[in-house]
Design a protein around this motif. Sequence first.
Motif, PDB file in Angstrom:
ATOM      1  N   GLU A   1      30.275  49.722  55.923  1.00  0.00           N
ATOM      2  CA  GLU A   1      29.703  49.499  54.597  1.00  0.00           C
ATOM      3  C   GLU A   1      29.594  50.820  53.854  1.00  0.00           C
ATOM      4  N   PHE A   2      30.193  50.866  52.690  1.00  0.00           N
ATOM      5  CA  PHE A   2      30.155  52.064  51.859  1.00  0.00           C
ATOM      6  C   PHE A   2      30.354  51.643  50.419  1.00  0.00           C
ATOM      7  N   ASP A   3      29.959  52.497  49.518  1.00  0.00           N
ATOM      8  CA  ASP A   3      30.054  52.212  48.087  1.00  0.00           C
ATOM      9  C   ASP A   3      31.507  52.344  47.628  1.00  0.00           C
ATOM     10  N   ASN A   4      32.003  51.316  46.963  1.00  0.00           N
ATOM     11  CA  ASN A   4      33.398  51.325  46.512  1.00  0.00           C
ATOM     12  C   ASN A   4      33.684  52.480  45.564  1.00  0.00           C
ATOM     13  N   ASP A   5      32.782  52.723  44.628  1.00  0.00           N
ATOM     14  CA  ASP A   5      32.983  53.806  43.671  1.00  0.00           C
ATOM     15  C   ASP A   5      32.994  55.162  44.363  1.00  0.00           C
ATOM     16  N   GLU A   6      32.130  55.326  45.373  1.00  0.00           N
ATOM     17  CA  GLU A   6      32.099  56.584  46.112  1.00  0.00           C
ATOM     18  C   GLU A   6      33.421  56.783  46.857  1.00  0.00           C
ATOM     19  N   PHE A   7      33.937  55.730  47.453  1.00  0.00           N
ATOM     20  CA  PHE A   7      35.212  55.816  48.159  1.00  0.00           C
ATOM     21  C   PHE A   7      36.322  56.216  47.194  1.00  0.00           C
TER      22      PHE A   7
END
Length: 281
Positions: free
Chosen positions: A77-83
């Motif tokens: 789980e991670f932030d799409n925008d951060e990726f």
Amino acid sequence: MDAVDRSAETKYECLLFDMDDTLYPLSSGLNLACRKNIEEFMFHKLHIEESEVPRMCLELYREHGTTMAGLKALGYEFDNDEFHAYVHGRLPYETLKPDPVLRNLLLSMPQRKIIFTNGDKAHVDQVLSRLGLEDCFEGIICFETLNPALEPIMDQLDGDSVQAEGDIEVDSQIGSNIVTSKMRILCKPSVEAIEAAIKIADVDPSKTIFFDDSARNIASGKAAGLHTVIVGSSVLVPGADHALRSVHNIREALPEIWEGQEGEQLEQVIQSTAVETVVLA
């Protein structure tokens, strides 16, 4: 003769273009830089064992279409925008230069032209701006279009995703942009993603040409009923109707795109800028 009249006389009504390694050559180096950034994200942000990252990155890409989709499928789980900011925001965009020859080709085509990419909207904007093609496309179908935040995938397909300005994008982003492991990322090369793009763009696949550099995407595009063109290869791949060593060769390979136009006048428009850039064929 206006664009509507010209389009009515052509065999095709819409042209769907992949962007990365399709509108510019693989030799630009962005592809390698992107993979390096993905691997660094996996190691530094997701704390995956460094020795496992290269193999895992490639295997997830092959199995899920993109490494990002594969990571989500595994439950990371991670932030799409951060990726996207980490992977695309650090790319050497300066290697991309304006392409007036391609610009003139695109503007001379009477059909609707739409970008269809797995990349995020910010990345698309950067690339098109660097190439000088930002006003050559009617709309953009990208990561956010197919994967609106916190919305089930199929709900987006039933809604109106075309903004008043004519760009094909997500209408809004609601709340957090974190997608849990229960949500699957929709992306090429899945036939479902391509069928979704066809529905969002509201096109007839039998009158639409799909340009892409990926053999997997081409095969899925053909399965979805599209006419297909593999870009970056002079050899046909399964499902491809045409093969282009370079996107600049479209007119030679597909002259029917310009049926009904003044051929001599078009030739003059293209040749007038041909000396301004080097075509890597």
